[in-house]
Scaffold this active site. Sequence first.
Site, PDB file in Angstrom:
ATOM      1  N   ASP A 161       0.979  -1.151   0.073  1.00 36.17           N
ATOM      2  CA  ASP A 161       0.006   0.077  -0.018  1.00 36.17           C
ATOM      3  C   ASP A 161       0.920   1.378  -0.197  1.00 36.17           C
ATOM      4  O   ASP A 161       0.474   2.163  -0.798  1.00 36.17           O
ATOM      5  CB  ASP A 161      -0.844   0.079   1.059  1.00 36.17           C
ATOM      6  CG  ASP A 161      -1.727   1.272   1.128  1.00 36.17           C
ATOM      7  OD1 ASP A 161      -2.498   1.506   0.380  1.00 36.17           O
ATOM      8  OD2 ASP A 161      -1.576   2.414   1.975  1.00 36.17           O
ATOM      9  N   SER A 183      -6.756  -0.074  -0.062  1.00 33.17           N
ATOM     10  CA  SER A 183      -5.834   0.605   0.629  1.00 33.17           C
ATOM     11  C   SER A 183      -6.302   0.748   2.286  1.00 33.17           C
ATOM     12  O   SER A 183      -5.302   0.402   3.075  1.00 33.17           O
ATOM     13  CB  SER A 183      -5.676   1.892   0.273  1.00 33.17           C
ATOM     14  OG  SER A 183      -4.851   2.934   0.984  1.00 33.17           O
TER      15      SER A 183
HETATM   16  N1  URA Z   1      -6.802   6.707   2.888  1.00 29.35           N
HETATM   17  C1  URA Z   1      -6.084   5.617   2.630  1.00 29.35           C
HETATM   18  O1  URA Z   1      -5.413   4.991   3.461  1.00 29.35           O
HETATM   19  N2  URA Z   1      -5.897   5.078   1.234  1.00 29.35           N
HETATM   20  C2  URA Z   1      -6.449   5.603   0.238  1.00 29.35           C
HETATM   21  O2  URA Z   1      -6.583   5.306  -0.853  1.00 29.35           O
HETATM   22  C3  URA Z   1      -7.446   6.863   0.427  1.00 29.35           C
HETATM   23  C4  URA Z   1      -7.421   7.343   1.804  1.00 29.35           C
END
Ligand code: URA
Length: 434
Positions: A161, A183
């Site tokens: 991520d 994410s």
């Molecule tokens: N917050 C996150 O952690 N990921 C995203 O893609 C958008 C907001």
Amino acid sequence: MRAVDVIRAKRDGHPLEPGRIRWLVDAYVNGEVGDDQMAAFAMAVFFRGLAAPELTELVTSMIASGDVIDLAQVPGRKVDKHSTGGVGDKVSICLAPLVASCGVSVPMISGRGLGHTGGTLDKLAAIPGFRTDIDGERFRGLVADHGLALAGQTERLVPADRKLYALRDVTATVESIPLIAASIMSKKLAEGIDGLVLDVKVGSGAFMKTRADAEVLARTMIDIGTSMAKTVRAVLTNMDRPLGRAIGNANETWEAIEVLKGAGPSDVVALTVELGAEMLVVGEVASDLDEGRAMMRRAIADGRGLDRLRALVEAQGGDVRALDRRDAMPVAAHETVIEAPMKGLVTGFDTEAIGRAAMLLGGGRARSTDMIDHAVGIELLVRPGDAVERGRPLAKVDYNDAGRLESSVSTFLRGVRIGPGPVAPAPLVLGRLP
Ligand code: URA
């Protein structure tokens, strides 16, 4: 397998065979697939979306890219809360100790602020000495000993991520509901939780500007959690106005501490009680929301939440005097007020502009590499529906750098709507899912 074939299949709207996404994520993390091809894949997902099995595969592959915190040996249910981000949202700092004091463990990994939205990690950093860079073992120990931990994401938690989010940020692929959901959920599910309560913000200060988009995001995240046998509930809440009075870092932390002392602004208290009640139901210590709300109110009234935060601040190396004295946290050198430019009713806010005004003072980041000034911030002195005369103070501003003041004040004034009215009442909780 070739990345170009996976990208082409997604581009043309064909279902991806099982294993394709896992291969792509693994190859991206270990450098066999580069940013160019991953960006093309993200853009294809942006336009084509992901089917449920594809999304589950993306989330599980992202989680598997790093360490997963194992809290199986910690007794009881472990439940976290995630907010999709807003302005003045300091709820995590009072919510986590209150819920822990009611018997549900809260392993909370938070993020830093970016753009107009603040981040819990930056607010906590206003407490001198408070360490949020803790490893998995220490995190587990804190949850076992205190029923909660407040930490930042380590290098080892969902590295896929970290890499993919940075790429999305520069390729206009952040605003994709499946990618946002993957994410957020990959990071939360790597915390070793049993359940999760999502605070999905809707309105001018939120990621999701419309209720319809917020519902789709909430449902997508609930479905991901359910596919992994987790209990996930979502509360859609109003972000058409900042939450509470304080917008900044030290001032927001102080406002959250005031909630624990029974003296917080009514909207921050109300949201804390609502989200806490949901967490206590998901954590199976309350049979319904009413019982959960009553437990939360008792934990505020008898000071149990405050005691829990005090113990945690000490355990994480922070100066506990910050819980008793505002000046034990950074204080700005100067203050001024922003006055109403005209007579009328405060009809509402462009909440994003208000958040941006605090950012321009130095309280937030325009770029992820910017430094934060924890002392600066804005205190709102009016709410929607208030009648104002020309010259009446709308907000108090704490600042250090006079060179930043003018653009902050003009941005703030663009964010306050003053007119003849009427002002429609706006509920804090807009809906719940599932
Ligand atoms: N917050 C996150 O952690 N990921 C995203 O893609 C958008 C907001």
